[in-house]
Scaffold this active site. Structure first.
Site, PDB file in Angstrom:
ATOM      1  N   GLU A  20      18.580  29.763  14.201  1.00 57.89           N
ATOM      2  CA  GLU A  20      17.728  28.579  14.382  1.00 57.89           C
ATOM      3  C   GLU A  20      16.626  28.794  15.417  1.00 57.89           C
ATOM      4  OE1 GLU A  20      20.806  25.091  12.944  1.00 57.89           O
ATOM      5  OE2 GLU A  20      20.996  25.836  14.986  1.00 57.89           O
ATOM      6  N   GLY A  38      23.542  19.129   6.797  1.00 66.26           N
ATOM      7  CA  GLY A  38      23.999  18.756   5.462  1.00 66.26           C
ATOM      8  C   GLY A  38      23.379  17.413   5.081  1.00 66.26           C
ATOM      9  N   MET A  56      26.320  19.028  13.640  1.00 68.15           N
ATOM     10  CA  MET A  56      27.370  19.172  14.647  1.00 68.15           C
ATOM     11  C   MET A  56      26.888  19.165  16.094  1.00 68.15           C
ATOM     12  SD  MET A  56      29.702  21.968  12.523  1.00 68.15           S
ATOM     13  CE  MET A  56      31.096  21.861  13.628  1.00 68.15           C
ATOM     14  N   GLU A  57      25.610  18.843  16.334  1.00 66.87           N
ATOM     15  CA  GLU A  57      25.099  18.897  17.725  1.00 66.87           C
ATOM     16  C   GLU A  57      24.172  17.748  18.127  1.00 66.87           C
ATOM     17  OE1 GLU A  57      24.385  21.480  15.548  1.00 66.87           O
ATOM     18  OE2 GLU A  57      26.098  22.771  16.010  1.00 66.87           O
ATOM     19  N   ASP A  76      22.435  22.272   2.924  1.00 67.62           N
ATOM     20  CA  ASP A  76      23.522  22.037   1.955  1.00 67.62           C
ATOM     21  C   ASP A  76      23.697  20.537   1.753  1.00 67.62           C
ATOM     22  OD1 ASP A  76      24.860  22.637   4.857  1.00 67.62           O
ATOM     23  OD2 ASP A  76      25.862  20.990   3.840  1.00 67.62           O
TER      24      ASP A  76
END
Ligand code: SAH
Length: 230
Positions: free
Chosen positions: A12, A78, A172-173, A196
């Protein structure tokens, strides 16, 4: 001005470091922080490692130790919203922790006492991102991002998160970085490119599109930095 650019995984931030070419590397708190000067501003760049705890540590370090005054996050996510396809960009208007659960005490999901279910991102940078999108001829969706310490690869869990938080994407962050920036009064901007659809094929899609989607996001983030500098 010192601007933090943060990701969760090496992929990233790699396109950003590549664009900068030269930077110095400092090791701190078991992580690497990259410092560079770009068009007259100081940049501090790092990937935190995956999840809420590592991203909290890195965001806090960038602000408290390295003196970042604004924070931009670049990464992949996602999709929940059916409008979002792989490679599409989403800017977070507000963020929530979907795995924070003390509902047994009558609280809503994502809430703990003295906290808030949602943390709002900086409206000025969101406005700015619209101009950047226009100049890049890109469509960027604004929406709610839900964060948790889980890679969601399950239609049922994804729909639950979508319905409970009205969220358009999950990762997730983001929400943990939001909590840090909000507490320390640092304007923040969270951008994600879809890797995704958080469904049964998510891990395969993620592996296939991580690099290209991370690049999409990183390119946009650098245009945001340009806009902040101009
Ligand atoms: N491939 C990695 C694990 C990736 S975890 C490994 O094996 O080491 C997924 C990362 O991408 C997290 O940083 C998260 O923020 C983001 N992400 C993308 N799609 C996601 C999804 N479906 N659920 C949760 N996080 C997702």
């Amino acid at each position: 001005m010192k601007i933090a650019i943060m990701g969760a995984m090496p992929e990233e931030i790699a396109p950003i470091l590549e664009k900068l070419g030269t930077y110095t590397t400092t090791e701190y708190a078991k992580n690497k922080y990259y410092e560079a000067s770009y068009r007259g501003v100081d940049l501090i760049i790092a990937y935190s490692k995956i999840g809420k705890v590592f991203s909290t540590l890195t965001a806090s370090t960038m602000i408290e130790h390295f003196g970042a005054e604004k924070l931009l996050f670049s990464g992949v996510a996602g999709a929940i919203s059916s409008e979002l396809r792989v490679g599409d960009l989403i800017v977070a208007t507000k963020l929530s922790q979907h795995d924070l659960d003390i509902t047994a005490f009558g609280h809503p999901f994502g809430f703990v006492p003295e906290g808030a279910v949602f943390i709002e991102a900086d409206t000025q940078m969101i406005e700015m991102s619209k101009e950047v999108a226009t100049s890049m001829r890109k469509t960027v969706k604004e929406g709610i991002i839900a964060t948790g310490d889980q890679f969601v690869a399950n239609e049922q869990r994804k729909n639950w998160i979508g319905n409970t938080f009205n969220a358009d994407a999950l990762e997730m962050e983001g929400a943990s970085v939001a909590v840090v920036c909000d507490a320390l009064n640092i304007p923040f901007f969270i951008l994600r490119a879809i890797s995704d659809a958080a469904d049964v094929d998510a891990s395969f899609s993620f592996d296939e599109f991580l690099e290209s989607s991370a690049k999409e996001s990183a390119e946009f983030i650098m245009k945001m930095v340009d806009k902040l500098v101009d």
